[in-house]
Design a protein around this motif. Structure first.
Motif, short mmCIF file in Angstrom:
data_model
loop_
_atom_site.label_atom_id
_atom_site.label_comp_id
_atom_site.label_asym_id
_atom_site.label_seq_id
_atom_site.Cartn_x
_atom_site.Cartn_y
_atom_site.Cartn_z
N GLY A 1 34.82 73.14 54.24
CA GLY A 1 34.35 73.39 55.59
C GLY A 1 34.39 72.15 56.46
O GLY A 1 35.05 71.15 56.13
N THR A 2 33.65 72.19 57.56
CA THR A 2 33.68 71.10 58.55
C THR A 2 32.34 70.39 58.71
O THR A 2 32.25 69.44 59.49
N SER A 3 31.31 70.84 58.00
CA SER A 3 29.99 70.23 58.18
C SER A 3 29.16 70.36 56.92
O SER A 3 29.43 71.20 56.05
N VAL A 4 28.14 69.50 56.82
CA VAL A 4 27.19 69.59 55.72
C VAL A 4 25.85 69.07 56.22
O VAL A 4 25.77 68.08 56.93
N LYS A 5 24.79 69.77 55.84
CA LYS A 5 23.43 69.38 56.19
C LYS A 5 22.60 69.29 54.92
O LYS A 5 22.87 69.97 53.94
N LEU A 6 21.58 68.45 54.96
CA LEU A 6 20.72 68.17 53.81
C LEU A 6 19.33 68.72 54.09
O LEU A 6 18.73 68.40 55.11
N THR B 1 15.97 69.89 58.14
CA THR B 1 17.41 70.00 57.92
C THR B 1 18.11 68.86 58.62
O THR B 1 18.11 68.76 59.85
N VAL B 2 18.71 67.97 57.84
CA VAL B 2 19.31 66.74 58.35
C VAL B 2 20.82 66.91 58.45
O VAL B 2 21.50 67.13 57.43
N ASP B 3 21.36 66.81 59.64
CA ASP B 3 22.80 66.97 59.86
C ASP B 3 23.51 65.68 59.47
O ASP B 3 23.32 64.64 60.09
N VAL C 1 23.19 72.72 53.33
CA VAL C 1 23.57 73.82 54.21
C VAL C 1 25.03 73.60 54.58
O VAL C 1 25.40 72.55 55.12
N LEU C 2 25.87 74.59 54.28
CA LEU C 2 27.30 74.50 54.52
C LEU C 2 27.73 75.48 55.60
O LEU C 2 26.95 76.34 56.03
#
Length: 338
Positions: free
Chosen positions: A68-73, A99-101, A135-136
């Motif tokens: 994908g194009t993003s990931v969040k913690l 939720t940390v981008d 979070v994907l």
């Protein structure tokens, strides 16, 4: 044109040669949760709560691949952390919660890698180092990364933690050596730690090496979780101030070496002369005792001449450059034995 099945077999054999294979099934089902099998947790982690994994000691980290194009913690309460995407420079985020981008600028679509390491929770810093998942993008998934064959464990005090360096555990000699040798690595270390547990509260690694964390109520560590190929011990800097003297230091050091050998039967074990040269003779004698008992894979490492006064921030803790000098000296010694 080669047959597709032959190409698939060749690709699998190539992955087997590296010592790690990520199956298509695992890659397709990776959801980024703490129990996701595609996420590797290196070091000692408390996994008793399936919804929240907690790293213990310094130098614990997690790695995974993701699409994908993003990931969040997903975090719980406030914490400082380091993260690296696609092998890039570690980025430092402070006082983050919820939720940390990690990708404020979107990535190119495709496969990416992630590494996360929380700031060491000890001393004056009391953040909430708790991994609650990733979070994907919609339709994206994690995938397992190839696993380095070797694992290095570094046992010590604030010097091994990397105290006073720019990125704490990430700029300490143990982390630097692990990265340089392409190995998994972890620092079983805490600021102020001793070899011997004392009545005035010094955390003795002779005892706490066997535990999940340095907490007084910590359970025993499950050593089946990983096996170290090399163990580096750097202890003795703090013991004298807590009442441990030369007559008692050596037998306790022998006991720690025996414990390490019992848990890691085939590991190469390196006992460092402390940088301040305290208890050096006793450390060397402890190694000789183990050698005389038939353990030829325990080595004493003198550190004379490794650093100068300009390589310390305060006379005790090395600078970033000082840690790099230690890594320059120690990495070849470890590599030669492995």
């Amino acid at each position: 044109m080669a047959h597709p099945r032959r190409l698939a077999i060749a690709a699998t054999l190539a992955l087997l040669a590296t010592g790690a294979v990520a199956t298509e099934a695992a890659a397709a089902t990776g959801d980024g949760s703490p129990t996701d099998p595609n996420i590797a947790f290196i070091g000692r982690w408390d996994t008793s709560n399936a919804a929240a994994y907690i790293p213990a000691w310094a130098g614990a980290y997690l790695t995974t691949g993701f699409t994908g194009t993003s990931v969040k913690l997903k975090q719980r309460n406030s914490i400082d952390l380091f993260y690296s995407i696609d092998g890039g420079q570690d980025q430092y985020l402070t006082n983050r919660t919820g939720t940390v981008d990690l990708t404020p600028s979107k990535l190119a679509a495709g496969r990416h890698t992630l590494r996360v390491s929380y700031r060491v929770v000890a001393g004056s810093y009391h953040g909430d180092a708790v991994f609650q998942g990733l979070v994907l993008d919609s339709g994206a998934s994690t995938y397992a990364l190839p696993r380095p064959a070797k694992l290095l464990e570094f046992i010590g005090d604030s010097i091994t933690v990397g105290t006073t360096t720019s990125k704490n555990a990430l700029t300490a000699y143990g982390w630097l050596i692990g990265e340089r040798l392409g190995a998994r690595h972890t620092q079983i270390a805490q600021g102020g730690a001793c070899l011997v547990t004392t009545a005035d509260g010094c955390v003795g690694l002779e005892d706490y090496f066997l535990r999940l964390s340095s907490a007084a109520t910590s359970p025993a560590w499950d050593f089946s979780r990983y096996t170290a190929d090399a163990v580096v011990i750097n202890l003795g800097t703090n013991d004298l101030a807590h009442g441990t003297h030369t007559t008692t230091f050596q037998p306790h050091y022998v006991h720690l070496l025996e414990e390490v050998r019992a848990k890691y039967p085939y590991a190469k074990v390196f006992a460092l002369q402390t940088l301040c040269k305290r208890f050096g003779a006793q450390t060397q004698a402890a190694v000789q005792t183990r050698n005389a008992a038939g353990d030829a894979n325990v080595f004493y490492v003198p550190t004379e001449g490794w650093l100068t006064s300009t390589d310390y921030t305060d006379g005790t803790h090395p600078t970033d450059a000082g840690h790099r000098k230690i890594a320059d000296r120690l990495a070849p010694i470890i590599a030669a034995k492995l």
